[in-house]
Design an enzyme around this catalytic site. Structure first.
Site, short mmCIF file in Angstrom:
data_model
loop_
_atom_site.label_atom_id
_atom_site.label_comp_id
_atom_site.label_asym_id
_atom_site.label_seq_id
_atom_site.Cartn_x
_atom_site.Cartn_y
_atom_site.Cartn_z
N GLU A 90 0.84 -1.20 0.00
CA GLU A 90 0.00 0.00 0.00
C GLU A 90 0.88 1.26 0.00
O GLU A 90 0.62 2.22 -0.73
CB GLU A 90 -0.88 -0.03 1.24
CG GLU A 90 -1.96 1.02 1.30
CD GLU A 90 -2.84 0.78 2.53
OE1 GLU A 90 -3.90 0.15 2.37
OE2 GLU A 90 -2.45 1.22 3.64
N GLY A 223 6.54 31.97 -23.81
CA GLY A 223 5.86 31.78 -25.09
C GLY A 223 5.12 33.04 -25.48
O GLY A 223 5.02 34.01 -24.71
N MET A 224 4.58 33.06 -26.68
CA MET A 224 3.90 34.24 -27.20
C MET A 224 2.59 34.49 -26.46
O MET A 224 2.08 33.62 -25.75
CB MET A 224 3.62 34.07 -28.71
CG MET A 224 2.64 32.96 -29.04
SD MET A 224 2.41 32.72 -30.82
CE MET A 224 1.37 34.11 -31.23
N GLY A 225 2.07 35.70 -26.58
CA GLY A 225 0.80 36.03 -25.95
C GLY A 225 -0.33 35.17 -26.46
O GLY A 225 -0.40 34.86 -27.65
N GLY A 226 -1.23 34.77 -25.54
CA GLY A 226 -2.39 33.97 -25.93
C GLY A 226 -2.12 32.51 -26.15
O GLY A 226 -3.00 31.77 -26.59
N GLY A 228 -1.25 30.23 -23.80
CA GLY A 228 -1.70 29.37 -22.71
C GLY A 228 -0.73 29.22 -21.56
O GLY A 228 -0.83 28.26 -20.79
N LYS A 229 0.18 30.17 -21.38
CA LYS A 229 1.16 30.08 -20.29
C LYS A 229 0.47 30.14 -18.93
O LYS A 229 0.75 29.34 -18.04
CB LYS A 229 2.18 31.22 -20.40
CG LYS A 229 2.95 31.26 -21.71
CD LYS A 229 3.94 32.40 -21.76
CE LYS A 229 3.25 33.76 -21.71
NZ LYS A 229 2.41 34.03 -22.89
#
Length: 631
Positions: A90, A223-226, A228-229
């Site tokens: 377990e 990463g670039m804007g938009g 999903g960071k």
């Protein structure tokens, strides 16, 4: 990760709050029974084997499922715990969940020395001697697995109880309060439709590593804007927060540092992480040593979302020595360079969605995952192609098209393809606005003229324009505005970022003649046909459509006084050569140039790049100041 890929707003969904692991003959009708009762009275849904398993059901698969579907585990190490192979197996399963899905574990050493558990001494040594003499004497691998599990569990922060030193009721109160505190920490909203998170979260967990308790870990997500960071950071926060003494998700640092100031942010950190509610800091420099002093012995999870300046990092997470062992600091930013200069070696770049992920997210937003009429298939493909894997665009277009007719869809897509959605453009433009003047000019030239060209070619052209591309291109890449394809050394730019850049130029004026860059065929033809003097236009790229013929005065280019660059991609329909050119011209590229000479009154002193390949052109005399460059 429990139900990690589900289409709900929360990734961490569990059947049980707590799983109890204990040796029944030691503590079932005493300490464990009382603890179970206290947890239940607090509304904490707790798994205990004889309460949750229906009779006749196989215990092993049911137990495994119960462990996997529990948010946290309390392991009660008593004197005879290690005599039970059931308990040991377990424990192995619990530690697997600790490694794979960040289960929080609270070890309770009930009248047993933690070092005996860790090093298998005392009654634990006796238990293993019995196993080694018995039916497990030939299974050395299993014995080692059990010993390793005991050592790993005993290394975790836990509670030690010795009979006669304190009341059991006090220990039970401590446990219930700690469990309740962790459960009462609200989960963050991740996304309406969290598509594509599972694989990305696994990669982040791999970066963190399994053994993070003995060090401080900083991870940068860029990463670039938009892209999903922040969504990814919220998902990781929800998954891991219960493992830490304190946790804080500091959202929108870029905006808050402007609106409220860094001192206010530091005060909020002290409030959330060490419950210092009334502290007032004089300035950032006073806050730095106080944060370091108060956090250096505490295991915390801190997410700094949307960092855009190094001063923000210096004020909130100046170094690894600010935090206690086992702490994890996650930083999201559009600017990879900020991570580099802060010495953050563990970095994860969030890339665009693949076609499968893009289709799934778009369908959720546009159709709420209902059955889609086959008439919409082509327009869906068109929408997904336009969004080019950017989650923000997929969500925006899908939501705006929800409930609309096919004709309305087509009309909307035509509008999007003409002008990028305002909300999408505002998000993407944040990175552009952070650039200096030289970098903005380089970005606009790439967006208008050079997307997809080789890095060498782009560098030559930008240098000829008087810019400083070797530094500027690096900045654009670090801010996720471009990518350099390393295999072929091409400059890559997302379609929507290119559209944003071109829209910035269009916003200079409603009249093409008032803009400094022209690339759209109809705009250029309109300017050429007017045949008037102009000192606004700096660069032109003309790509004449097939079967089109441009009517233009051969002296018109000489009237464009500030023109520095002419790029003519095709000579179809543009068959006459220049009779006049502006003396400011620095770049002239015209494949299959239709004449043998340049205008006689054209001064060559400013010309840097000349590419008249596949033409009849020839120099009457050598011209050393000119660079003839080919793609």
């Amino acid at each position: 990760m429990a139900q990690e890929g589900s289409s709900s707003s929360s990734i961490s969904k569990y059947t049980y709050d707590v799983f109890l692991s204990f040796r029944g003959e030691d503590t079932r009708y005493g300490f464990t029974g009382n603890l179970y009762s206290a947890l239940s009275q607090r509304g904490i849904f707790t798994f205990i084997d004889d309460e949750a398993l229906p009779k006749g059901q196989e215990i092993t698969p049911s137990l495994r499922k119960a462990i996997q579907e529990s948010r946290m585990s309390i392991v009660i190490f008593s004197k005879n715990y290690a005599t039970s192979t059931f308990c040991l197996n377990e424990l192995v399963q619990i530690l697997e969940c600790y490694t794979k899905q960040n289960m929080w574990i609270l070890p309770v050493f009930y009248d047993v020395d933690p070092s005996h558990v860790r090093h298998q001494k005392g009654s634990y040594e006796d238990a293993f001697a019995q196993h080694e003499r018995g039916r497990f004497k030939d299974d050395i691998q299993l014995l080692q697995k059990w010993k390793l599990a005991l050592s790993q569990a005993a290394d975790l922060s836990g509670l030690h109880f010795k009979i006669g030193d304190e009341y059991e009721s006090e220990l039970i109160k401590k446990i219930t309060e700690e469990i309740s505190s962790k459960l009462n920490r609200p989960a963050l909203h991740i996304a309406d439709y969290p598509v594509g998170l599972s694989a990305r979260m696994r990669q982040i967990r791999k970066l963190i590593g399994a053994e993070f308790d003995n060090k401080v870990t900083m991870i940068g997500i860029h990463g670039m804007g938009g892209i999903g960071k922040s969504t990814l950071a919220r998902a990781m926060y929800n998954l891991m927060a219960h493992q830490f003494e304190a946790s804080y998700f500091l959202a929108n640092v870029r905006e808050k540092s402007v609106q409220d100031g860094l001192v206010h942010i530091q005060q909020n950190m002290l409030s959330e992480l060490v419950s210092e509610r009334n502290i007032k800091l004089g300035d950032v420099y006073q806050g730095i040593p106080i944060l370091q002093q108060r956090l250096c012995r505490k295991k915390v999870l801190l997410v700094l979302d949307d960092i855009n300046k190094k001063e923000q990092l210096q004020a909130t997470a100046g170094g690894l020595d600010w935090f206690g062992l086992g702490s994890i600091i996650i930083i999201t930013t559009r600017d990879k360079h900020l991570l580099d200069i802060h010495g953050i070696e563990k970095q994860y770049e969030v890339n665009e969605f693949n076609d499968v992920e893009a289709l799934e997210l778009f369908r959720w937003n546009a159709f709420k995952n209902q059955k889609v009429d086959s008439d919409y298939e082509e327009i869906i493909k068109r929408a997904i192609h336009y969004a080019d894997g950017l989650p923000l665009a997929l969500e925006t277009i899908g939501s705006n098209c929800f409930g609309k007719t096919l004709d309305e869809w087509k009309s909307a897509l035509e509008a999007y393809e003409g002008i990028t959605d305002r909300n999408v453009q505002e998000i993407l433009r944040i990175s552009y606005d952070s650039l200096d003047a030289n970098e903005k000019e380089i970005f606009l030239d790439i967006a208008c003229f050079f997307k997809g060209c080789t890095l060498r070619y782009v560098t030559y052209m930008l240098e000829a324009r008087g810019f400083h591309p070797k530094y500027g291109i690096r900045v654009l890449e670090e801010k996720s505005l471009i990518k350099i394809c390393r295999c072929h050394e091409h400059v890559i730019m997302h379609d929507l970022i290119q559209s944003m850049g071109r829209e910035i130029v269009k916003q200079q004026s409603n009249l093409p003649k008032k803009r400094n860059r022209l690339w759209f065929y109809e705009d250029i033809v309109r300017v050429l046909e007017k045949n008037t003097e102009n000192d606004e236009i700096e660069a032109i790229m003309l790509d004449v459509p097939q079967d089109q013929e441009v009517q233009w005065n051969q002296k018109v280019f000489g009237k464009l006084k500030n023109l520095q660059m002419i790029l003519i991609k095709k000579n179809n329909g543009f068959l006459r050569s220049f009779k006049d050119l502006p003396n400011n011209l620095r770049v002239l590229e015209w494949c299959r140039y239709p004449a043998a000479t340049l205008p006689s009154n054209f001064h060559l002193k400013n010309l840097v790049v000349l590419n008249l390949s596949y033409s009849k052109f020839g120099w009457e005399k050598p011209f050393e100041a000119c660079t003839i460059n080919y793609k």
